[in-house]
Write a protein that holds these residues in place. Structure first.
Motif, PDB file in Angstrom:
ATOM      1  N   LYS A 276     -24.954 -26.559 -25.945  1.00 24.70           N
ATOM      2  CA  LYS A 276     -24.132 -27.177 -26.982  1.00 24.70           C
ATOM      3  C   LYS A 276     -24.460 -26.560 -28.353  1.00 24.70           C
ATOM      4  N   ALA A 277     -25.742 -26.361 -28.619  1.00 25.44           N
ATOM      5  CA  ALA A 277     -26.149 -25.761 -29.894  1.00 25.44           C
ATOM      6  C   ALA A 277     -25.572 -24.352 -30.022  1.00 25.44           C
ATOM      7  N   LEU A 278     -25.625 -23.599 -28.927  1.00 33.78           N
ATOM      8  CA  LEU A 278     -25.091 -22.238 -28.955  1.00 33.78           C
ATOM      9  C   LEU A 278     -23.587 -22.256 -29.244  1.00 33.78           C
ATOM     10  N   ARG A 279     -22.871 -23.111 -28.534  1.00 41.77           N
ATOM     11  CA  ARG A 279     -21.410 -23.154 -28.735  1.00 41.77           C
ATOM     12  C   ARG A 279     -21.060 -23.565 -30.160  1.00 41.77           C
ATOM     13  N   GLU A 280     -21.783 -24.551 -30.678  1.00 35.28           N
ATOM     14  CA  GLU A 280     -21.488 -24.983 -32.053  1.00 35.28           C
ATOM     15  C   GLU A 280     -21.784 -23.861 -33.036  1.00 35.28           C
ATOM     16  N   GLY A 281     -22.873 -23.149 -32.799  1.00 34.20           N
ATOM     17  CA  GLY A 281     -23.213 -22.027 -33.667  1.00 34.20           C
ATOM     18  C   GLY A 281     -22.131 -20.954 -33.629  1.00 34.20           C
ATOM     19  N   ILE A 282     -21.651 -20.676 -32.443  1.00 34.36           N
ATOM     20  CA  ILE A 282     -20.627 -19.643 -32.276  1.00 34.36           C
ATOM     21  C   ILE A 282     -19.320 -20.052 -32.945  1.00 34.36           C
ATOM     22  N   ARG A 283     -18.965 -21.316 -32.777  1.00 34.44           N
ATOM     23  CA  ARG A 283     -17.718 -21.792 -33.404  1.00 34.44           C
ATOM     24  C   ARG A 283     -17.838 -21.785 -34.928  1.00 34.44           C
ATOM     25  N   ALA A 284     -19.042 -22.113 -35.404  1.00 30.15           N
ATOM     26  CA  ALA A 284     -19.236 -22.138 -36.860  1.00 30.15           C
ATOM     27  C   ALA A 284     -19.101 -20.740 -37.464  1.00 30.15           C
ATOM     28  N   LEU A 285     -19.309 -19.714 -36.614  1.00 31.56           N
ATOM     29  CA  LEU A 285     -19.108 -18.331 -37.076  1.00 31.56           C
ATOM     30  C   LEU A 285     -17.635 -17.943 -37.035  1.00 31.56           C
ATOM     31  N   GLY A 286     -16.798 -18.865 -36.580  1.00 31.62           N
ATOM     32  CA  GLY A 286     -15.366 -18.581 -36.511  1.00 31.62           C
ATOM     33  C   GLY A 286     -14.943 -17.944 -35.199  1.00 31.62           C
ATOM     34  N   LEU A 287     -15.856 -17.898 -34.230  1.00 31.39           N
ATOM     35  CA  LEU A 287     -15.514 -17.304 -32.931  1.00 31.39           C
ATOM     36  C   LEU A 287     -15.027 -18.393 -31.971  1.00 31.39           C
ATOM     37  N   GLU A 288     -14.267 -17.950 -30.969  1.00 29.03           N
ATOM     38  CA  GLU A 288     -13.706 -18.907 -30.024  1.00 29.03           C
ATOM     39  C   GLU A 288     -14.425 -18.810 -28.678  1.00 29.03           C
TER      40      GLU A 288
ATOM     41  N   ALA B 182     -25.327 -24.743 -37.958  1.00 29.71           N
ATOM     42  CA  ALA B 182     -24.758 -25.580 -36.888  1.00 29.71           C
ATOM     43  C   ALA B 182     -25.750 -25.730 -35.732  1.00 29.71           C
ATOM     44  N   VAL B 183     -26.419 -24.628 -35.402  1.00 33.93           N
ATOM     45  CA  VAL B 183     -27.430 -24.682 -34.337  1.00 33.93           C
ATOM     46  C   VAL B 183     -28.547 -25.651 -34.737  1.00 33.93           C
ATOM     47  N   GLN B 184     -29.020 -25.490 -35.973  1.00 37.97           N
ATOM     48  CA  GLN B 184     -30.122 -26.326 -36.458  1.00 37.97           C
ATOM     49  C   GLN B 184     -29.768 -27.806 -36.398  1.00 37.97           C
ATOM     50  N   GLN B 185     -28.532 -28.106 -36.763  1.00 34.28           N
ATOM     51  CA  GLN B 185     -28.088 -29.492 -36.782  1.00 34.28           C
ATOM     52  C   GLN B 185     -28.260 -30.134 -35.403  1.00 34.28           C
ATOM     53  N   ILE B 186     -27.817 -29.413 -34.382  1.00 38.38           N
ATOM     54  CA  ILE B 186     -27.917 -29.950 -33.014  1.00 38.38           C
ATOM     55  C   ILE B 186     -29.378 -30.043 -32.590  1.00 38.38           C
ATOM     56  N   LEU B 187     -30.135 -28.973 -32.823  1.00 39.82           N
ATOM     57  CA  LEU B 187     -31.531 -28.969 -32.362  1.00 39.82           C
ATOM     58  C   LEU B 187     -32.324 -30.084 -33.036  1.00 39.82           C
ATOM     59  N   LEU B 188     -32.046 -30.296 -34.337  1.00 40.48           N
ATOM     60  CA  LEU B 188     -32.774 -31.345 -35.053  1.00 40.48           C
ATOM     61  C   LEU B 188     -32.373 -32.728 -34.537  1.00 40.48           C
TER      62      LEU B 188
END
Lengths: 395, 395
Positions: free
Chosen positions: B283-295, B385-391
């Motif tokens: 989930k953290a990875l996907r959120e990070g990727i989406r936050a970069l504007g990738l799909e 975005a990754v940090q948010q989930i991990l925290l």
């Protein structure tokens, strides 16, 4: 729980592996889509070809599996459905060729030898001369009896009668002389854990003649297995050999890395020196065993293999008990596989990294163990015979 | 020549292996006819059953091969010739089920999903309700798109229509919740190099219901392969589980030893904790990727797997060049396998020993690499975005 590292494995495979071959498996990060792995794979293929005398760029296949899977994959890819095959069986693994061929629907005829003997070459030629055989299936070293087939002559006979020859080199490759392309061996199969000194898990199939390649290509549409389809694996192997990546199913990365290291060391030893070392150790072992009054299963010296020796137990000695006692002395031998030898024989493997110290140790332990089991043994007699050969041969 | 040991492998298998799992392979003397090896093998079988929720003493098979060989072996041993199978394909490995079934002569119907989606459950039920299907073949996690099938519901539907269900758990076992016997998964196949954290080379087939065992026994005489004949392997597996020795073909001793160690560590982590860890990292990875504007290729969060994420590359970015640049930064990702995704996507594997540091590292390297390739990226946005989930998840 885990075995004693000083244990001496004298089974006919797995053999004692060199730590140097194994240590490369400790990498946490090999994977099959990286160029560095492709390069290692490519080198393994090239080195393997030079060990078996496969000239040119004939296809070599290495994938996850055992020697048995290599046998099966070679047959179903190269022989068209309904082919007639002649199996020369010197024991358990000759019979295995026949069973694999039958399960896959081929028309199978088997020529059997007596236990410890080989089938007469003239008899094989006579059978082939009747015509109609598409393939001759033979076992180079029959692991269940320790006899070696005369592959060079068999290949010559097969060629004369225009029959493909398949050789099971599981217990021979890298320990017995083998010159596939020159001898006319069409298909060679083997595996990693014998004289190739790598843990089990790699099926190896090598095509060594143009007619084998043509047969493979002609039979392409008939292969009823996805995993074993060599036409697909061929693209993968060619890619790896060129340092490129391709995919059919995941290869055994870590075992391939260990195998590449083992092949390098084998070539560093030199094939001639290596074959001679195996020959002398095998001869010393047999002489030691005979000097103890025991009988070797292989009926004649010229058919006794350099890699495995099967031995009849003395009257009243149970092989299971003998194996157990030797194991207590930290040497592991093998029980019989051949139905006719069960309960009355044992087997010693002596290939790969096995050396003179191991041969001395096993004959010494056999002497003491048999003596302690009540067999009339002159202590030192076996060892003296071993010493004589080792000293004469300067090993 | 050999890869940098600090390389971070984020391919969808092989994954980064723990040295602790690998070190046991360094023994020079494991062999398949020793009791100590049999005991290790037996423990591996028992531990594997508890990881997939196979109750009772249902057969588990582990032999040399890949996941693909496990798929093929399971089909040809359990489905009688001419069986009708329904394949639910979410991509490359769903299609592989279909091809293996076709090559082996079964009557195959395939239901395809859109790329990144799954086939609607109602649609599958409707097809099965027409009757005549002997088996439903599904892929738990489709490695080519990163989507996860709803195996629990599929098993329930299959059971309703009296159809055996075969699950390819190659990219799911030990990372995604799976409770085979309770859910009614008849046959599960998998392999060693994914979330089981062991080098490639072990085919694993598990039967998890009585009807699967009955089907295996009823089809015994029809199996046209020697190596893959599970009725023979069954005797070997039962012997090993009892600490006895039996032989069909040589098992991959060293890999089994590593696997047993890996299974022990997996159970020590605890399955619930392990599934949760995988879920959070994914989930953290996907959120990070989406936050970069990738799909992300997986169309919805609830079908996005915990083990593999496929991602569309931004306009103008060549996946091969992206992979090369990430590799220079010592992180290895995978190129697309799915035909519809070639040239426009990449894949990240995140299973087994992959941890929060790896996820942070790959999102950070992606940010910098894409920025250096001219993609408009707000530096730090993916990481935030990754940090948010991990925290939040306290990982």
């Amino acid at each position: 729980m885990y075995p004693d590292e000083r244990r001496i494995l004298l089974t006919p495979g797995p053999v004692v592996f060199s730590i140097d071959n194994l240590r490369y498996m400790l990498s946490t990060v090999y994977e099959h889509t990286s160029i560095d792995f492709a390069e290692i794979y490519g080198r393994a293929i090239k080195k393997f070809r030079s060990i078996i005398g496969a000239n040119g760029n004939f296809p070599v296949f290495m994938f996850s599996g055992s020697g048995t899977l290599a046998m099966e994959a070679s047959l179903i890819n190269i022989l068209k459905p309904g082919s007639r095959v002649l199996v020369v069986s010197h024991g358990f693994f000759g019979d295995r060729w026949a069973e694999i061929a039958r399960v896959n629907g081929y028309d199978v005829k088997v020529l059997y030898s007596d236990v410890g003997d080989i089938v007469d070459l003239g008899f094989i030629a006579e059978e082939l001369s009747k015509g109609g055989y598409d393939a001759l299936l033979v076992t180079h070293v029959e692991t269940s009896t320790g006899v070696r087939a005369d592959v060079r002559s068999l290949a010559s006979i097969a060629s004369k009668y225009n029959t493909l020859i398949f050789v099971d080199g599981v217990s021979s490759v890298a320990a017995e002389p083998l010159d596939c392309s020159r001898w006319g061996v069409d298909v060679l199969v083997t595996t990693s854990q014998k004289a190739l000194e790598t843990p089990p898990g790699v099926s190896i199939v090598a095509l060594c003649t143009s007619r084998a390649v043509k047969a493979l290509e002609a039979n392409n549409g008939n292969v009823r297995s996805f995993y074993m389809r060599l036409s697909d694996w061929r693209k993968v192997m060619e890619a790896y050999e060129d340092g490129r990546i391709a995919y059919h199913a995941t290869p055994p990365t870590h075992l391939i890395v260990a195998l590449e290291r083992a092949l390098t060391r084998i070539l560093e030893e030199g094939l001639e020196a290596r074959f001679k070392r195996h020959y002398i150790l095998a001869k010393a072992l047999r002489e030691g065993i005979r000097a103890l009054g025991l009988e070797v299963v292989a009926k004649r010296e010229e058919i006794a293999s350099n890699t495995v020796t099967a031995v009849y137990t003395p009257q009243g000695v149970d092989p299971i008990e003998l194996r157990r006692r030797l194991a207590r002395g930290n040497i592991i031998i093998a029980l019989p596989l051949h139905p006719a030898l069960r309960g009355k024989s044992f087997r010693i493997g002596h290939m790969g990294s096995v050396n003179h110290n191991d041969i001395v140790a096993v004959v010494a332990l056999l002497e003491r163990t048999l003596a302690s089991m009540g067999v009339k043994i002159e202590l030192g007699s076996g060892l003296r015979a071993v010493q004589q050969i080792l000293l004469t041969e300067n090993l």
